[in-house]
Motif scaffolding. Structure first.
Motif, PDB file in Angstrom:
ATOM      1  N   SER A 152       0.829  -1.204   0.000  1.00 19.50           N
ATOM      2  CA  SER A 152       0.000   0.000   0.000  1.00 19.50           C
ATOM      3  C   SER A 152       0.868   1.262   0.000  1.00 19.50           C
ATOM      4  N   ARG A 153       0.194   2.413  -0.015  1.00 20.92           N
ATOM      5  CA  ARG A 153       0.923   3.686   0.014  1.00 20.92           C
ATOM      6  C   ARG A 153       0.921   4.274   1.400  1.00 20.92           C
ATOM      7  N   ALA A 154       0.286   3.564   2.334  1.00 22.51           N
ATOM      8  CA  ALA A 154       0.104   4.117   3.685  1.00 22.51           C
ATOM      9  C   ALA A 154       1.449   4.485   4.310  1.00 22.51           C
ATOM     10  N   ASN A 155       1.455   5.636   5.010  1.00 23.66           N
ATOM     11  CA  ASN A 155       2.685   6.055   5.676  1.00 23.66           C
ATOM     12  C   ASN A 155       2.951   5.173   6.891  1.00 23.66           C
ATOM     13  N   PRO A 178       5.848  -2.015  -4.353  1.00 21.61           N
ATOM     14  CA  PRO A 178       5.889  -1.827  -5.812  1.00 21.61           C
ATOM     15  C   PRO A 178       6.753  -0.618  -6.201  1.00 21.61           C
ATOM     16  N   ARG A 179       7.191   0.187  -5.187  1.00 18.60           N
ATOM     17  CA  ARG A 179       8.021   1.365  -5.469  1.00 18.60           C
ATOM     18  C   ARG A 179       9.508   1.034  -5.519  1.00 18.60           C
ATOM     19  N   ALA A 183      13.520   5.541  -6.064  1.00 16.19           N
ATOM     20  CA  ALA A 183      14.636   5.718  -5.132  1.00 16.19           C
ATOM     21  C   ALA A 183      14.182   5.590  -3.681  1.00 16.19           C
ATOM     22  N   PHE A 184      15.090   5.130  -2.835  1.00 19.38           N
ATOM     23  CA  PHE A 184      14.906   5.175  -1.391  1.00 19.38           C
ATOM     24  C   PHE A 184      15.802   6.303  -0.899  1.00 19.38           C
ATOM     25  N   VAL A 185      15.190   7.387  -0.409  1.00 18.30           N
ATOM     26  CA  VAL A 185      16.002   8.533   0.013  1.00 18.30           C
ATOM     27  C   VAL A 185      15.859   8.708   1.524  1.00 18.30           C
ATOM     28  N   ALA A 186      16.987   8.602   2.221  1.00 14.41           N
ATOM     29  CA  ALA A 186      16.969   8.723   3.683  1.00 14.41           C
ATOM     30  C   ALA A 186      17.461  10.104   4.080  1.00 14.41           C
ATOM     31  N   LEU A 187      16.705  10.723   4.990  1.00 11.17           N
ATOM     32  CA  LEU A 187      17.068  12.059   5.435  1.00 11.17           C
ATOM     33  C   LEU A 187      17.103  12.039   6.961  1.00 11.17           C
ATOM     34  N   ASN A 188      18.288  12.281   7.530  1.00  9.05           N
ATOM     35  CA  ASN A 188      18.393  12.261   8.980  1.00  9.05           C
ATOM     36  C   ASN A 188      18.174  13.665   9.541  1.00  9.05           C
ATOM     37  N   GLY A 225       8.282   8.825  -6.886  1.00  7.01           N
ATOM     38  CA  GLY A 225       8.063   7.449  -7.355  1.00  7.01           C
ATOM     39  C   GLY A 225       8.638   6.412  -6.412  1.00  7.01           C
ATOM     40  N   GLY A 226       9.288   6.870  -5.342  1.00  9.85           N
ATOM     41  CA  GLY A 226       9.912   5.931  -4.404  1.00  9.85           C
ATOM     42  C   GLY A 226       9.495   6.203  -2.969  1.00  9.85           C
ATOM     43  N   THR A 227      10.458   6.097  -2.051  1.00 10.85           N
ATOM     44  CA  THR A 227      10.164   6.207  -0.626  1.00 10.85           C
ATOM     45  C   THR A 227      11.052   7.268   0.009  1.00 10.85           C
TER      46      THR A 227
END
Ligand SMILES: Nc1ncnc2c1ncn2[C@@H]1O[C@H](COP(=O)(O)OP(=O)(O)OP(=O)(O)O)[C@@H](O)[C@H]1O
Ligand SMILES: [Mg+2]
Length: 463
Positions: A152-155, A178-179, A183-188, A225-227
Motif C-alpha cells: 500500500s501507500r500508507a505512511n 511496488p516502489r 529511489a529510497f532517500v533517507a534524510l536524517n 516514485g519511491g520512498t
C-alpha cells in the motif's frame, strides 16, 4: 486401460501435462511415493481399496497435494466426505474434457500458490528477511507487518530503541513495495543543521540564499516514485514541521526561493527512538503531523526481547567479519553464547555488531572465548559511567583552566566531553555520538578502553 481412463489421459496429454495412469489404489500410492505428483485425479471407486483411504494416505505424505475426486452420480455424500478430508474439488461422472481440464488447472494453480506460501514461510523460518536476521516470534510479527503494508501507500511510523534496525525496516518496506524501482532517500533530521534542512527536503533554486549557486532538487524530488525516509523525525524544528505537513497533505513541494509548486509522488516512512506521543504532549512535535505520518505503526522490539536471535545475529556477524579480517574465528564458546544471551544490549544490534567487530579485530583462534569479550559491563550505556562524580559535568572547573594556567591532558578532556554528552543524551550512545559528531563505535571503543584501564588500576591497587 479402461476406455474412459484412456480418454482422460489423452485429454490431459493434449494439454502438455505429464500424466501417470494407475489402475488401483496400491499402484497409485507406490507411484506417488516414487515421484510426488502436483495433483491427483482419484476415482473413489477402486478395485483394491477404499478411495478415501487413498486420499488420506496421499495427504499424510504431502499435505499440499491437490486431489480431485471423481464420484458417480448419486454419491454426493461421498464427495462431501472427501472434501472434508482435504480433497481440493470433486467432479461427478459423466463429465467432458473442458470440465476435467478446468478443475485440474485450478488444482494445479492452488498447488503452485501453496508452494509459494511454503517458500515464503521457509524464508521466514530461516530467519532472514530483507537485511534482518532473526526468527523470534517478535521479529516474525515485524516481517509480517512489513509484508502487509509494503503493497500500500500508507505512511509508516517506525519506533524502537537505538540500533534496533529502524533503517533496515524502512529499507525493507521500500524493497518489498511496488516502489522498489524508485529511489529510497533517507534524510536524517538530527544530523542536518537546522537552517539547511528545509532546502535538503524541498530543494532550492539558484540565488535562494547565499551559497545557492544553482538549482538543487531536494530529497522530496529525488524520492519521486519511491520512498522518503524521514529518520529522527522528532528532531525536526517545529516551524519546518508545518511545511512538511503541507507536503504530506498535498503531495506538492515548493523549493526554497521558487514560487512554483511541484507535484511529487512519495511514500513516507518516519522513524524515531523517542516516544512520539510524549513529544506531541510536550509540544515539541505537531499533533496533526504525527497523525498524518503515524498511519501504520511499526515498533521494533529491543534485542534483549528477541530470545535466540542475539546468537543467530552474532554468528552471522562473526562469519562476515572473520572473512573480512582474514581471521580463523569460526564459533563462540558455549559460555560466550550464554554471556551474549544474558546481556542487556542497551545499544541493541548496533552494539552487538561493535562487540563482534572488536573481538574479531583484536583476536584470533578457532573460537571466541570469554577472555576475548570486551568488558560487557562497560557497554551498559553511558549512564553507569556518569553515575560516578564527574568534575567536568558538575563544575565549571574545566572552563576556568585557562585562567588558572592549568592544562588538562587531551585524553582527559576527551573523556570528560564524552561523559558529558552521554549524560545529556541519557546514556543513549548514538545520540551522544551525534552531538559530538563522531561515530557511536568510537564511543563504545572509548568506554571499553576506560573500563580496561579502571580494571587494571583496581587490580594494581588491590595488589
Ligand atoms: N535484525 C538484524 N539483523 C542483522 N543486522 C541488523 C538487524 N537489525 C539491525 N541490524 C544492523 O544493525 C545496525 C543498526 O541498524 P539501524 O541503523 O537500522 O538501527 P536504527 O534503529 O536506525 O538505529 P538508530 O536509532 O541508532 O538510528 C545496522 O548496521 C544494521 O544493518
Ligand atoms: Mg537509524
Amino acid at each position: 486401460m479402461a476406455p474412459l481412463a484412456k480418454l482422460y489421459v489423452e485429454f490431459l496429454r493434449a494439454e502438455a501435462l505429464e500424466v501417470v495412469h494407475c489402475t488401483c489404489g496400491g499402484e497409485a500410492l507406490d507411484a506417488a511415493a516414487a515421484s510426488p505428483p502436483d495433483a491427483v485425479i482419484l476415482d473413489l471407486k477402486l478395485p483394491d481399496m477404499d478411495g478415501l483411504e487413498v486420499l488420506r494416505a496421499l495427504h499424510a505424505r504431502d499435505p499440499s497435494v491437490s486431489v480431485v475426486v471423481i464420484t458417480a452420480h448419486g454419491s454426493i455424500d461421498l464427495a462431501v466426505e472427501a472434501m472434508r478430508l482435504g480433497a481440493f474439488d470433486f467432479i461427478v461422472k459423466p463429465f467432458n474434457a473442458d470440465r476435467l481440464n478446468l478443475t485440474l488447472r485450478n488444482a494445479l494453480e492452488r498447488r503452485t500458490l501453496a508452494r509459494m506460501v511454503e517458500g515464503y514461510r521457509k524464508d521466514l523460518d530461516r530467519g532472514r528477511f530483507h537485511g534482518f536476521i532473526g526468527n523470534s516470534p517478535e521479529m516474525q510479527a515485524v516481517y509480517r507487518t512489513i509484508e502487509s503494508v509494503a503493497a500500500s501507500r500508507a505512511n509508516v511510523f517506525i519506533t524502537g530503541e537505538s540500533g534496533t534496525g529502524k533503517e533496515v525496516a524502512a529499507q525493507a518496506i521500500h524493497r518489498a513495495s511496488p516502489r522498489r524501482g524508485g529511489a529510497f532517500v533517507a534524510l536524517n533530521c538530527a544530523a542536518i543543521p537546522k537552517d539547511l534542512l528545509e532546502s535538503e527536503i524541498f530543494g532550492h533554486v539558484k540565488g535562494a540564499f547565499t551559497g545557492a549557486t544553482g538549482d538543487r532538487p531536494g530529497a522530496a524530488l529525488q524520492a519521486d516514485g519511491g520512498t522518503l525516509f524521514l529518520d529522527e523525525i522528532c528532531e525536526m524544528p517545529f516551524d519546518l514541521q508545518s511545511k512538511l505537513l503541507r507536503f504530506v497533505q498535498t503531495g506538492t513541494v515548493n523549493p526554497v526561493g521558487s514560487g512554483r509548486e511541484q507535484r511529487v509522488d512519495v511514500r513516507f516512512v518516519a522513524a524515531t527512538n523517542r516516544d512520539p506521543l510524549a513529544e506531541v504532549q510536550a509540544g515539541r512535535f505537531r499533533e496533526d503531523l504525527y497523525y498524518r505520518l503515524h498511519v501504520i505503526p511499526l515498533a521494533l522490539p529491543p534485542l534483549r526481547e528477541r530470545g535466540g536471535d542475539v546468537i543467530e545475529i552474532a554468528r552471522s556477524f562473526l562469519a562476515d567479519y572473520a572473512r573480512e579480517e582474514g581471521k580463523a574465528l569460526a564459533a563462540f564458546a558455549p559460555e560466550v553464547e550464554a554471556r551474549l544471551r544474558a546481556h542487556d544490549w542497551p545499544g541493541n544490534v548496533r552494539q552487538l555488531q561493535n562487540v563482534v567487530r572488536n573481538v574479531v579485530v583484536l583476536n584470533d583462534g578457532p573460537q571466541v572465548t570469554l577472555d576475548m569479550l570486551p568488558q560487557m559491563a562497560g557497554l551498559e550505556g553511558g549512564a553507569a559511567l556518569c553515575d560516578a562524580p564527574c568534575a567536568a559535568c558538575d563544575s565549571p572547573a574545566a572552563d576556568m583552566q585557562e585562567e588558572d594556567g592549568v592544562v588538562q591532558p587531551l585524553w582527559q578532556v576527551e573523556r570528560d566531553m564524552i561523559r558529558k554528552a552521554l549524560r545529556l543524551a541519557d546514556g543513549d550512545v548514538p545520540r551522544a555520538a551525534l552531538m559530538l559528531e563522531i561515530s557511536p563505535s568510537t564511543i563504545y571503543r572509548k568506554l571499553q578502553q576506560w573500563r580496561a584501564v579502571e580494571r587494571r588500576d583496581a587490580g594494581e591497587a588491590a595488589a
